[in-house]
Design an enzyme around this catalytic site. Structure first.
Site, PDB file in Angstrom:
ATOM      1  N   CYS A   1       0.932  -1.058   0.143  1.00  0.00           N
ATOM      2  CA  CYS A   1      -0.103   0.057  -0.212  1.00  0.00           C
ATOM      3  C   CYS A   1       0.969   1.127  -0.014  1.00  0.00           C
ATOM      4  O   CYS A   1       1.521   1.651   1.048  1.00  0.00           O
ATOM      5  CB  CYS A   1      -1.007   0.019   1.326  1.00  0.00           C
TER       6      CYS A   1
ATOM      7  N   CYS B   1      -0.112   4.179   2.198  1.00  0.00           N
ATOM      8  CA  CYS B   1       0.001   3.915   3.783  1.00  0.00           C
ATOM      9  C   CYS B   1       1.533   3.994   3.941  1.00  0.00           C
ATOM     10  O   CYS B   1       1.806   4.471   5.047  1.00  0.00           O
ATOM     11  CB  CYS B   1      -0.332   2.547   4.241  1.00  0.00           C
ATOM     12  N   ASP B   2       2.382   3.416   3.268  1.00  0.00           N
ATOM     13  CA  ASP B   2       3.795   3.267   3.721  1.00  0.00           C
ATOM     14  C   ASP B   2       4.853   4.047   2.703  1.00  0.00           C
ATOM     15  O   ASP B   2       5.983   4.070   3.116  1.00  0.00           O
ATOM     16  CB  ASP B   2       4.307   1.726   3.508  1.00  0.00           C
TER      17      ASP B   2
END
Ligand code: NAP
Length: 304
Positions: free
Chosen positions: A134, A137-138
């Protein structure tokens, strides 16, 4: 007489436990059926820093536990079992699990979608620590670093574009000679100065000691192997929605996601789909929890 719940929630990720919290807070008789442990995909994420209210970010597993505890504070219960089949034909819905059969007036499906993995030897070992699924997200952990994105669909191209805004260099590796993604994204990608497109290749090895230092890629035409030195690998090769157990009892789209609009209502009255398992544009914790609340609103309306 077998017990009949007001709501059965299948899946204990953020969407499921938000639905459980709203349902139990509203005084509805509800149970969450969860296969393993709370949190879903979120629990596999080291730091979640795009969920409002946690200004320092929060460990995904901890956030899952907080959501479970919050729902339990209002009386929600969890049954740890795997759902094997459902029967939504009658007014009372049946949910068959490894712990027996449950009956309910309404059902909320919150089973999520699992990122497709490449299937490499040390992929699981470095998941969340060099190998990611993701970018939104990261991605921020790769400011001024070099990353490789694998895939050729809309997600991969969007991920590469997103990462190009923070990383120093982005390689996008795709096994064909042209992207599957929409032209408008591809054109933007081609214009990004720090993105290098590597067609006709796929990632065959993750090079790592304590941390990831590179990947090996193999040419799909001539089998030539090369190394790309990088700090992170983003695997963007699609997702598998967890809908197999439904056996077509609700309508799915071509990718296997449950067709339900923002109301979360499926084509079966009294059955709702929330979170990543629902066909939607943005799969994030924040959109999952919103779905959970919306589903209970419409479930209450249905029950009345
Ligand atoms: P996708 O469209 O299924 O694309 C997956 C990509 O990964 C394909 O290029 C595929 O290659 C490649 N791939 C699959 N397995 C692989 C493997 N084992 N090794 C290497 N490459 C592999 O998935 P997605 O990009 O996640 O998109 C899912 C759906 O959401 C699509 O319908 C997409 O259009 C939609 N979406 C839309 C937007 C938007 O409109 N903004 C954004 C994101 C996603 P091949 O091309 O060879 O099959």
């Amino acid at each position: 007489m077998q017990h009949i719940f007001d709501i059965i929630i299948i899946g204990g990720g953020p969407a499921g436990y938000t639905a459980a919290m709203y349902a139990s807070r509203a005084g509805l008789d509800c149970v969450v059926v969860e296969r393993l442990s709370p949190g879903g995909q979120m629990a596999l994420t080291d730091v979640i820093d795009n969920y409002p209210g946690f200004d320092e970010g929060i460990d995904g597993f901890d956030l899952g536990m907080k959501m479970l505890n919050q729902a339990e504070r209002f009386g929600a219960k969890t049954e740890y079992a795997e759902v094997t089949a459902v029967d939504f034909a009658g007014e009372i819905k049946k949910v068959c699990t490894t712990a027996g059969e449950f009956l309910s007036k309404t059902v909320v499906i919150a089973t999520g979608a699992n990122p497709r993995k490449i299937g490499l030897e040390n992929e699981d070992k470095f998941a969340g620590k060099g190998v990611h699924y993701c970018a939104h997200c990261d991605g921020r952990f790769y400011k001024d670093k070099t990353v490789v994105v694998l895939g050729g669909g809309n997600t991969a191209v969007e991920d590469a574009l997103y990462l190009s805004r923070m990383a120093q260099k982005v390689y996008i590796v795709h096994r064909r000679d042209k992207f599957r993604a929409t032209d408008i994204y591809v054109k933007r990608l081609e214009k990004a100065e720090n993105v290098e497109i590597v067609f006709n290749n796929t990632v065959t090895e993750i090079i790592a000691d304590e941390k990831l230092t590179g990947v090996k890629i193999k040419n799909t035409d001539n089998a030539q192997v090369e190394t790309i030195n990088c700090d992170g690998l983003f695997v963007s090769i699609g997702r598998n929605p967890a809908t197999g157990f439904l056996n077509n009892s609700v309508k799915l789209d071509n990718g296997g996601y449950i067709l339900a609009d923002e109301s979360t209502k499926t084509d079966v009255a009294g059955v709702f789909a929330v979170g990543d398992v629902r066909a939607k544009a943005l799969r994030q914790v924040v959109t999952a929890v919103a779905d959970g609340a919306v589903a209970v609103h419409f479930a209450e309306e249905f029950l009345k």
